[in-house]
Write a protein that holds these residues in place. Structure first.
Motif, PDB file in Angstrom:
ATOM      1  N   LYS A  70     -21.302 -58.388  35.281  1.00 49.28           N
ATOM      2  CA  LYS A  70     -21.832 -59.389  34.355  1.00 49.28           C
ATOM      3  C   LYS A  70     -21.247 -59.174  32.964  1.00 49.28           C
ATOM      4  O   LYS A  70     -21.245 -58.050  32.450  1.00 49.28           O
ATOM      5  CB  LYS A  70     -23.356 -59.291  34.305  1.00 49.28           C
ATOM      6  CG  LYS A  70     -24.048 -60.343  33.455  1.00 49.28           C
ATOM      7  CD  LYS A  70     -25.561 -60.155  33.523  1.00 49.28           C
ATOM      8  CE  LYS A  70     -26.310 -61.229  32.748  1.00 49.28           C
ATOM      9  NZ  LYS A  70     -27.780 -61.045  32.839  1.00 49.28           N
ATOM     10  N   HIS A 119     -20.890 -65.176  31.104  1.00 48.43           N
ATOM     11  CA  HIS A 119     -21.917 -66.072  30.573  1.00 48.43           C
ATOM     12  C   HIS A 119     -21.379 -66.722  29.302  1.00 48.43           C
ATOM     13  O   HIS A 119     -21.495 -66.201  28.212  1.00 48.43           O
ATOM     14  CB  HIS A 119     -23.205 -65.287  30.324  1.00 48.43           C
ATOM     15  CG  HIS A 119     -23.872 -64.876  31.589  1.00 48.43           C
ATOM     16  ND1 HIS A 119     -25.100 -65.354  31.992  1.00 48.43           N
ATOM     17  CD2 HIS A 119     -23.461 -64.049  32.587  1.00 48.43           C
ATOM     18  CE1 HIS A 119     -25.424 -64.827  33.173  1.00 48.43           C
ATOM     19  NE2 HIS A 119     -24.434 -64.026  33.549  1.00 48.43           N
ATOM     20  N   ASP A 121     -30.096 -65.113  39.529  1.00 50.58           N
ATOM     21  CA  ASP A 121     -31.514 -64.791  39.431  1.00 50.58           C
ATOM     22  C   ASP A 121     -31.711 -63.672  38.416  1.00 50.58           C
ATOM     23  O   ASP A 121     -30.826 -62.842  38.196  1.00 50.58           O
ATOM     24  CB  ASP A 121     -32.057 -64.339  40.794  1.00 50.58           C
ATOM     25  CG  ASP A 121     -32.122 -65.470  41.808  1.00 50.58           C
ATOM     26  OD1 ASP A 121     -32.318 -66.624  41.379  1.00 50.58           O
ATOM     27  OD2 ASP A 121     -31.963 -65.194  43.010  1.00 50.58           O
ATOM     28  N   ASP A 122     -32.895 -63.639  37.821  1.00 51.14           N
ATOM     29  CA  ASP A 122     -33.186 -62.608  36.824  1.00 51.14           C
ATOM     30  C   ASP A 122     -33.086 -61.199  37.412  1.00 51.14           C
ATOM     31  O   ASP A 122     -32.725 -60.255  36.726  1.00 51.14           O
ATOM     32  CB  ASP A 122     -34.593 -62.813  36.250  1.00 51.14           C
ATOM     33  CG  ASP A 122     -34.639 -64.011  35.301  1.00 51.14           C
ATOM     34  OD1 ASP A 122     -33.584 -64.370  34.761  1.00 51.14           O
ATOM     35  OD2 ASP A 122     -35.724 -64.588  35.129  1.00 51.14           O
ATOM     36  N   ASN A 123     -33.437 -61.074  38.695  1.00 51.78           N
ATOM     37  CA  ASN A 123     -33.435 -59.744  39.315  1.00 51.78           C
ATOM     38  C   ASN A 123     -32.198 -59.512  40.186  1.00 51.78           C
ATOM     39  O   ASN A 123     -32.219 -58.722  41.127  1.00 51.78           O
ATOM     40  CB  ASN A 123     -34.705 -59.526  40.137  1.00 51.78           C
ATOM     41  CG  ASN A 123     -34.875 -60.575  41.220  1.00 51.78           C
ATOM     42  OD1 ASN A 123     -34.290 -61.658  41.154  1.00 51.78           O
ATOM     43  ND2 ASN A 123     -35.694 -60.276  42.224  1.00 51.78           N
ATOM     44  N   LYS A 153     -31.951 -69.105  26.209  1.00 43.20           N
ATOM     45  CA  LYS A 153     -31.721 -68.754  27.607  1.00 43.20           C
ATOM     46  C   LYS A 153     -31.863 -69.984  28.487  1.00 43.20           C
ATOM     47  O   LYS A 153     -32.895 -70.656  28.455  1.00 43.20           O
ATOM     48  CB  LYS A 153     -32.720 -67.683  28.052  1.00 43.20           C
ATOM     49  CG  LYS A 153     -32.503 -67.208  29.467  1.00 43.20           C
ATOM     50  CD  LYS A 153     -33.533 -66.167  29.826  1.00 43.20           C
ATOM     51  CE  LYS A 153     -33.405 -65.751  31.265  1.00 43.20           C
ATOM     52  NZ  LYS A 153     -34.451 -64.800  31.666  1.00 43.20           N
ATOM     53  N   THR A 205     -33.335 -70.497  34.645  1.00 44.48           N
ATOM     54  CA  THR A 205     -32.735 -69.756  35.759  1.00 44.48           C
ATOM     55  C   THR A 205     -32.759 -70.605  37.019  1.00 44.48           C
ATOM     56  O   THR A 205     -33.801 -71.122  37.396  1.00 44.48           O
ATOM     57  CB  THR A 205     -33.501 -68.449  36.008  1.00 44.48           C
ATOM     58  OG1 THR A 205     -33.471 -67.672  34.815  1.00 44.48           O
ATOM     59  CG2 THR A 205     -32.871 -67.665  37.137  1.00 44.48           C
TER      60      THR A 205
END
Length: 930
Positions: free
Chosen positions: A572, A613, A697-699, A921, A924
């Motif tokens: 990332k 990103h 996904d956040d996780n 942000k 998601t």
């Protein structure tokens, strides 16, 4: 003059070049051979037999069609040739792979003669390149109660075409050959300037490494006839830069096994290795040929007593040798234990299990990945037709699913496009997956090989599941020489008939386009959930996920609409801070590489997907980052974009596709209209909130996370090939990133180049704005070094003309391309002027235009490895340094690198490519959208 006489004349010419007769693909010539074979008194009968048996290409070439038809006549007793018995005719058919030969075998197997039918059926059981029409003939015969058809289908359902092949040897003895120290680019194995000869395998083979290296390899083979030569990148990575099927073909030609006694110059199963392994896309190509690619790890970082890495005076890790692979060393590969051992096999040197996964072992056993892909498809069809369960022959797809762990962006795309996986199962990185391919790109210097691969696998039309495919003309855009005139129209005709949108119209009804392939594919990709396969390492879209691939994998994607690969790990990349007003986004790209190496020491991007990103940049500008990821040695890249930014990018893409339609490039299938409709559907999904822009996904779990600090980037950055580094492994990598102040405003620049896939419309406007500013301040602009400018697309030039920027470029140009009278020879000398070149790759490709030997070139392109843009001279090594457009333009005007103050002054008031990190942000994306 008969075709045969012309062929004999060509043979004499090739003999003078040390070459054998060229393989025959022309059916008309085979007709002449047959006439001479049937004439017992013909003086050319013996040679004609040799050419017919041993030198006629298989697959779907017109030659293969004529050959298969004549072999059928021999089997049926309608023709008698003493040297070709019916049994031998069946053997020849068995080596022709598919297309006409399979048609003939089906005719015989489903015919009335029981003995012939049985023999034809036995041969068919060994064949895998069957298509829908072939399969339907078998299914129809089964419904009519044909026993031979049932026997064939039962064999297919058990995959006997695979199970009856010999297993991979448990021990493989190899003798080493160090091809070079440091990273080995595929240009060493298959130079870009020899791209015109790639489809002539024997001729192209003569360009691998050097004549001296070829002689050394031959000597090793003679000294070790029972061993295979392993080509090595010592202290480096093998096969960086591009996928280059021709490079693997060359290695196989010199070191591999012969695929068939009846097919000339087609070898398989090369063995390649590198201290740091094999470049990901090159490793895929090795798998295509059933080869072996080893990560040697024979040099390791030296550690001090506290376990810290010891650095040299330049701050680079000191390496220690674990074991020697000096040329001529004999080693043993144990495929059962998956280890590399000494010659005796009793001392393990390194674990090489990653080279011998169950899937790769299948490729080795079958001789290619194609045979496995088609074999699996054939087995599934046969089992369904018979109503039975397929025998569990092939290694099951590896399905990695981690409870409670979210998905990265690439994992989401693979889950959405996966084929043949367990229903309802969520897959994570490490899974082996067959996936649907949405967009396919073929470029012009590998396209001839792709066409050959399609013929060899008997494919005649593009898979209906592919949304769009494009054949470019950009790699041969610079010079319309005799080689291009001979190759490119033939390629465009083949691909146009196959179902691709082609840059050149075989009917001549629209203007020939030389737009850079990556720019076109970036527009044709109209869904951020798409998978793209392209015949070039820079197939790196800023929408969807794209993989650079060899010509064979491109052919497979075109023919089947699928690709097979593991789901890669991701790294990332996010940003913080503020980009300074005088900086260009290209500097952010370079700084990402530099800051990553500073944070981690090693290149964590290598072999992985970079998830960047970068949602505030439109697709064209974001492509500057994703394109560069090929040089970061990443497997692929994904842009995480905001909803409105993605919508705007898709609207731009729709407009450009419409321009292609308006120019007459649409095909009978309505491919381009279909892409516009697909873009409209995607835009509607985003606007409605049904399916927002792709996001992880956040996780989700990443291999690493890199944070790029924009505040640290306070002056332009240059990627330097560092050609004189004392450590050869540090030369020509993209890891030496230096600030412009390093050069003190004194490094001489012999030529500047603004072009390639790394630039967009904004870069062209920067050139124009700088010329206007300098003219305003100084009264005129004088160049102390040549400046070559090549826009990526014709659309950009049209827009620059409409907006008034082209006028200033024309004013200062000493040369402007003319499509009515394209250059027929490459430029060898440059004046200190501005050259406006035809859209296309130009100097970046290095196969037509080059800088003068020994020059120092400052370029916006991506290629700094040895010999590509500029070759060495006897006095000086050629250098290709990479920088932003304003740095390149200013350097050409000054004849040297600028100092920081000169740079800031020159770009004042100019609209550079800007970037701001996302502050809000984005929502998601939910996993329901796999």
């Amino acid at each position: 003059m008969s075709l045969y006489s012309e062929y004999l004349k060509e043979i004499e010419t090739r003999k003078g070049e040390g070459l054998h007769p060229k393989p025959i693909d022309d059916g008309a010539l085979v007709h002449e051979l047959i006439a001479q074979i049937e004439d017992e008194a013909n003086p050319d009968r013996k040679d004609s037999l040799e050419f017919f048996i041993y030198n006629t290409l298989p697959g779907t070439t017109s030659a293969a069609g004529v050959k298969a038809a004549f072999l059928k006549k021999i089997i049926l007793g309608e023709a008698v040739v003493a040297e070709i018995t019916p049994d031998f005719a069946f053997e020849l058919l068995s080596h022709m792979k598919g297309g006409p030969s399979v048609g003939v075998l089906l005719d015989l197997a489903l015919g009335d003669d029981a003995a012939i039918a049985q023999q034809a059926g036995d041969v068919l059981k060994t064949q895998v390149f069957l298509y829908e029409a072939d399969m339907e003939r078998l299914a129809a015969a089964l419904r009519e109660g044909n026993a031979v058809a049932r026997d064939i289908l039962e064999s297919y359902s058990k995959a006997e075409f695979f199970t009856k092949l010999p297993d991979v040897e448990e021990e493989i003895k190899v003798v080493t050959y160090i091809a070079a120290e440091g990273d080995i680019s595929t240009d060493l194995l298959s130079p870009g300037n020899q791209a015109h000869s790639r489809s002539d395998r024997e001729l192209h083979g003569k360009c691998m490494i050097s004549p001296e290296a070829q002689a050394e390899i031959e000597a090793l083979k003679a000294q070790h006839p029972d061993k295979r030569v392993m080509l090595i990148a010592e202290k480096g990575t093998m096969g960086v830069g591009s996928s280059r099927m021709s490079g693997v073909n060359n290695v196989a030609l010199w070191t591999g096994k012969k695929a068939s006694p009846y097919v000339p110059f087609v070898n398989y199963a090369p063995v390649v290795a590198g201290t740091n392994g094999i470049s990901p896309i090159f490793l895929t190509t090795v798998g295509v040929t059933g080869g072996i690619g080893l990560d040697l790890k024979n040099w390791v970082k030296k550690l001090d007593a506290d376990g810290n890495v010891v650095l040299d005076e330049d701050g680079n890790p000191v390496l220690e040798q674990k074991y020697s692979v000096e040329t001529g060393t004999v080693l043993t590969i144990n495929t059962r234990d998956k280890t590399l051992c000494n010659e005796a096999g009793d001392e393990v040197l390194v674990d090489v299990s990653s080279a011998f996964t169950p899937q790769k072992m299948e490729f080795m056993k079958a001789g290619s990945s194609y045979a496995v892909v088609f074999g699996k498809k054939l087995q599934t069809f046969a089992a369904e037709t018979l109503g039975v369960t397929p025998a569990p022959v092939f290694a099951p797809s590896k399905e990695v699913s981690i409870e409670g762990q979210g998905l990265t962006a690439v994992e989401k795309i693979f889950n959405k496009n996966a084929v043949g996986v367990t229903d309802g199962k969520t897959l994570h990185a490490g899974s082996d997956v067959r996936v649907k391919v949405n967009i396919v790109g073929s470029q012009d210097t590998t396209g001839l090989m792709t066409a050959q691969e399609l013929e060899a696998m008997a494919a005649t039309v593009i898979s209906p599941t592919v949304d769009g495919a494009y054949q470019s003309g950009c790699h041969t855009a610079s010079v319309w020489d005799k080689k291009a005139q001979a190759n490119i129209p033939r390629l465009m005709q083949f691909m146009n008939s196959f179902g691709l949108i082609t840059a050149r119209d075989p009917k001549g009804e629209y203007h020939a386009m030389t737009d850079v392939i990556h720019k076109v594919l970036n527009d044709l990709t109209v869904d951020d959930w798409d998978i793209i396969i392209g015949g070039d390492s820079h197939t790196r879209m800023s929408k969807g996920v794209a993989f650079g691939a060899d010509s064979g994998t491109v052919a497979l994607a075109l023919a089947t609409g699928e690709a097979t690969m593991p789901i890669p790990e991701s790294v990332k990349v996010t940003f913080k801070g503020t980009m300074k007003s005088y900086m260009d986004f290209r500097d952010v790209v370079h700084a990402t590489q530099a800051q990553m190496l500073k944070q981690f020491g090693d290149n964590v991007f290598q072999g992985r997907v970079i998830e960047v990103h970068i949602g505030t940049l439109l697709a064209d500008q974001a492509f500057t980052f994703t394109d560069w990821t090929a040089e970061m040695k990443a497997k692929a890249s994904i842009c995480i974009s905001q909803d409105e930014t993605l919508i705007e990018s898709l609207e731009i893409a729709k407009g450009r596709i419409q321009i292609m339609i308006d120019k007459g490039m649409e095909n009978e299938a309505g491919t381009l209209h279909g892409l516009i409709a697909k873009a409209d559907r995607r835009i509607a999904e985003i606007r409605s909130g049904e399916k927002p822009a792709l996001a992880p996904d956040d996780n989700a779990k990443y291999f690493a996370e890199v944070v790029v600090d924009l505040d640290q980037i306070d002056e332009p950055m240059i990627a330097d090939p560092d050609v004189n580094n004392a450590d050869p492994s540090r030369r020509y990598t993209h890891d030496t990133i230096r600030p412009v102040s390093y050069y003190g405003g004194e490094k001489k620049v012999d030529l500047g180049f603004v072009g390639s896939c790394m630039v967009h419309k904004g870069d062209m406007k920067i050139v124009a704005q700088m010329l206007k500013n300098l003219e305003r301040d100084q009264g005129k602009v004088e160049f102390k070094a040549p400046l070559v400018v090549a826009a990526p697309t014709y659309n950009i030039i049209d827009e620059l003309k409409a907006e008034g920027d082209w006028d200033i470029l024309q004013k200062y140009s000493g040369f402007e391309f003319d499509d009515l009278f394209p250059k027929s020879s490459a430029r060898t000398e440059y004046e200190n002027i501005l050259y406006l070149e035809r859209p296309g790759c130009n100097l970046c490709m290095g196969n037509q235009e080059k800088a003068a030997k020994g020059d120092t070139v400052l370029a916006t392109s991506t290629r700094l490895f040895q010999g590509r843009v500029v070759e060495d001279s006897a006095e000086k090594k050629g250098e290709s340094l990479l920088a932003s457009t304003p740095v390149v333009v200013l350097s050409a005007i000054l004849g040297r690198t600028p100092n920081v103050d000169e740079y800031k002054s020159a770009v004042e008031g100019i609209d550079l490519t800007k970037f701001s990190p996302v502050t809000d942000k984005p929502a998601t994306a939910q996993s329901v959208h796999f």
